[in-house]
Scaffold this motif. Structure first.
Motif, PDB file in Angstrom:
ATOM      1  N   LEU A   1       0.829  -1.208   0.000  1.00 30.95           N
ATOM      2  CA  LEU A   1       0.000   0.000   0.000  1.00 30.95           C
ATOM      3  C   LEU A   1       0.863   1.258   0.000  1.00 30.95           C
ATOM      4  O   LEU A   1       0.619   2.201  -0.767  1.00 30.95           O
ATOM      5  CB  LEU A   1      -0.915  -0.004   1.223  1.00 30.95           C
ATOM      6  N   TYR A   2       1.892   1.257   0.831  1.00 32.42           N
ATOM      7  CA  TYR A   2       2.755   2.438   0.945  1.00 32.42           C
ATOM      8  C   TYR A   2       3.677   2.610  -0.260  1.00 32.42           C
ATOM      9  O   TYR A   2       4.360   3.626  -0.366  1.00 32.42           O
ATOM     10  CB  TYR A   2       3.589   2.368   2.226  1.00 32.42           C
ATOM     11  N   ARG A   3       3.670   1.648  -1.138  1.00 29.98           N
ATOM     12  CA  ARG A   3       4.389   1.823  -2.404  1.00 29.98           C
ATOM     13  C   ARG A   3       3.713   2.897  -3.254  1.00 29.98           C
ATOM     14  O   ARG A   3       4.363   3.553  -4.073  1.00 29.98           O
ATOM     15  CB  ARG A   3       4.412   0.488  -3.161  1.00 29.98           C
ATOM     16  N   PHE A   4       2.417   3.104  -3.008  1.00 34.07           N
ATOM     17  CA  PHE A   4       1.636   4.011  -3.844  1.00 34.07           C
ATOM     18  C   PHE A   4       1.077   5.224  -3.104  1.00 34.07           C
ATOM     19  O   PHE A   4       0.790   6.239  -3.731  1.00 34.07           O
ATOM     20  CB  PHE A   4       0.482   3.240  -4.494  1.00 34.07           C
ATOM     21  N   VAL A   5       0.940   5.145  -1.788  1.00 31.04           N
ATOM     22  CA  VAL A   5       0.398   6.269  -1.020  1.00 31.04           C
ATOM     23  C   VAL A   5       1.398   6.666   0.068  1.00 31.04           C
ATOM     24  O   VAL A   5       2.150   5.816   0.557  1.00 31.04           O
ATOM     25  CB  VAL A   5      -0.963   5.916  -0.388  1.00 31.04           C
ATOM     26  N   PRO A   6       1.430   7.935   0.443  1.00 31.10           N
ATOM     27  CA  PRO A   6       2.355   8.359   1.492  1.00 31.10           C
ATOM     28  C   PRO A   6       2.042   7.684   2.825  1.00 31.10           C
ATOM     29  O   PRO A   6       0.880   7.643   3.233  1.00 31.10           O
ATOM     30  CB  PRO A   6       2.114   9.877   1.582  1.00 31.10           C
ATOM     31  N   PRO A   7       3.049   7.156   3.495  1.00 27.40           N
ATOM     32  CA  PRO A   7       2.824   6.589   4.829  1.00 27.40           C
ATOM     33  C   PRO A   7       2.317   7.677   5.777  1.00 27.40           C
ATOM     34  O   PRO A   7       2.725   8.833   5.673  1.00 27.40           O
ATOM     35  CB  PRO A   7       4.213   6.101   5.256  1.00 27.40           C
ATOM     36  N   PRO A   8       1.431   7.333   6.704  1.00 28.22           N
ATOM     37  CA  PRO A   8       0.909   8.322   7.646  1.00 28.22           C
ATOM     38  C   PRO A   8       1.930   8.646   8.730  1.00 28.22           C
ATOM     39  O   PRO A   8       3.116   8.340   8.594  1.00 28.22           O
ATOM     40  CB  PRO A   8      -0.320   7.618   8.226  1.00 28.22           C
TER      41      PRO A   8
ATOM     42  N   PHE B   1       4.176  19.653  14.959  1.00 30.67           N
ATOM     43  CA  PHE B   1       4.195  18.757  13.809  1.00 30.67           C
ATOM     44  C   PHE B   1       4.157  19.567  12.520  1.00 30.67           C
ATOM     45  O   PHE B   1       3.230  20.338  12.274  1.00 30.67           O
ATOM     46  CB  PHE B   1       2.989  17.813  13.843  1.00 30.67           C
ATOM     47  N   ASP B   2       5.186  19.416  11.700  1.00 30.41           N
ATOM     48  CA  ASP B   2       5.256  20.070  10.398  1.00 30.41           C
ATOM     49  C   ASP B   2       5.859  19.091   9.409  1.00 30.41           C
ATOM     50  O   ASP B   2       7.053  18.806   9.432  1.00 30.41           O
ATOM     51  CB  ASP B   2       6.105  21.344  10.465  1.00 30.41           C
ATOM     52  N   ARG B   3       5.005  18.562   8.541  1.00 28.04           N
ATOM     53  CA  ARG B   3       5.439  17.622   7.514  1.00 28.04           C
ATOM     54  C   ARG B   3       4.724  17.967   6.216  1.00 28.04           C
ATOM     55  O   ARG B   3       3.505  18.087   6.194  1.00 28.04           O
ATOM     56  CB  ARG B   3       5.109  16.187   7.917  1.00 28.04           C
TER      57      ARG B   3
END
Length: 222
Positions: A22-29, A44-46
């Protein structure tokens, strides 16, 4: 017993594979460390950006600083691990031998505290991301996830907060400073570097030139 084995198979083997895919295609949370830092009151600043919007200078600098063999190994640098083990056996100052792939696996999927269980899981996730993601995605996730100061995560936030520029516009000197502070982002500063960071930045800038000339980061851009 059969049900137990099925649960182990599903949650211990298939589950991680599904998440990594899944994280291959969407940004990890948010990672465990990000949540911990928020509870510590660090904010938190990302700002996730694709690899195409991160300067190749920063890629070269972190390869030079953290893992010169990134494009040559399959997730583990055996020589670096042996060197770190030998050093740590004779010194009170612990030196790590983790690759960028291992750091990415730890940062994204696991908790910050060191223990044998985590190291075992780190190895498993490292194998998975090498197989499923490949080098460009590993670098993209790494540069968007690592801590770069109190409450600052990822290259874009780090570049904006430290230098007032986007990650795509980092100069060689700025990229080198950011690479230098990766091991101690809460103690060292890229925008107001102390003596060590200034000196080390010059070394990393020079090594980044070698990385560029020898193509040691080319796998990231293919």
């Amino acid at each position: 017993m059969r049900i137990f084995l099925i649960l182990v198979l599903v949650f211990g083997l298939i589950g991680p594979v599904a998440v990594v895919t899944l994280y291959r295609f969407v940004p990890p949370p948010m990672t465990f460390l990000m949540v911990q830092r928020m509870f510590e009151g660090r904010g938190f600043d990302r700002r996730w950006v694709p690899l195409s919007k991160i300067s190749p200078r920063l890629v070269g600098a972190v390869v030079a600083s953290e893992d010169a063999g990134f494009c040559r190994h399959n997730g583990f640098d055996v020589a670096a691990i042996k060197k770190a083990f030998k050093h740590n056996a004779n010194s009170t100052r612990i030196r790590g031998g983790s690759t960028i792939s291992q750091q990415t696996a730890k940062n994204v999927f696991l908790w910050p505290r060191r223990d044998y269980v985590r190291k075992g899981l780190e190895a498993y996730f490292t194998v998975l991301i090498e197989l499923i993601w490949g080098k460009p995605r590993i670098m993209e996730v790494y540069l968007n996830s690592i801590e770069w100061g109190p409450g600052i995560y990822g290259a874009e936030a780090a570049a904006q907060r430290n230098f007032g520029v986007s990650a795509a516009k980092l100069s060689p000197a700025q990229a080198a400073r950011l690479a230098v502070i990766v091991p101690k982002p809460l103690s060292w500063k890229a925008d107001k570097p102390g003596r060590y960071v200034r000196k080390r930045s010059g070394t990393i800038a020079a090594r980044a030139g070698v990385v560029r000339r020898q193509g040691l980061a080319d796998c990231v851009f293919h």
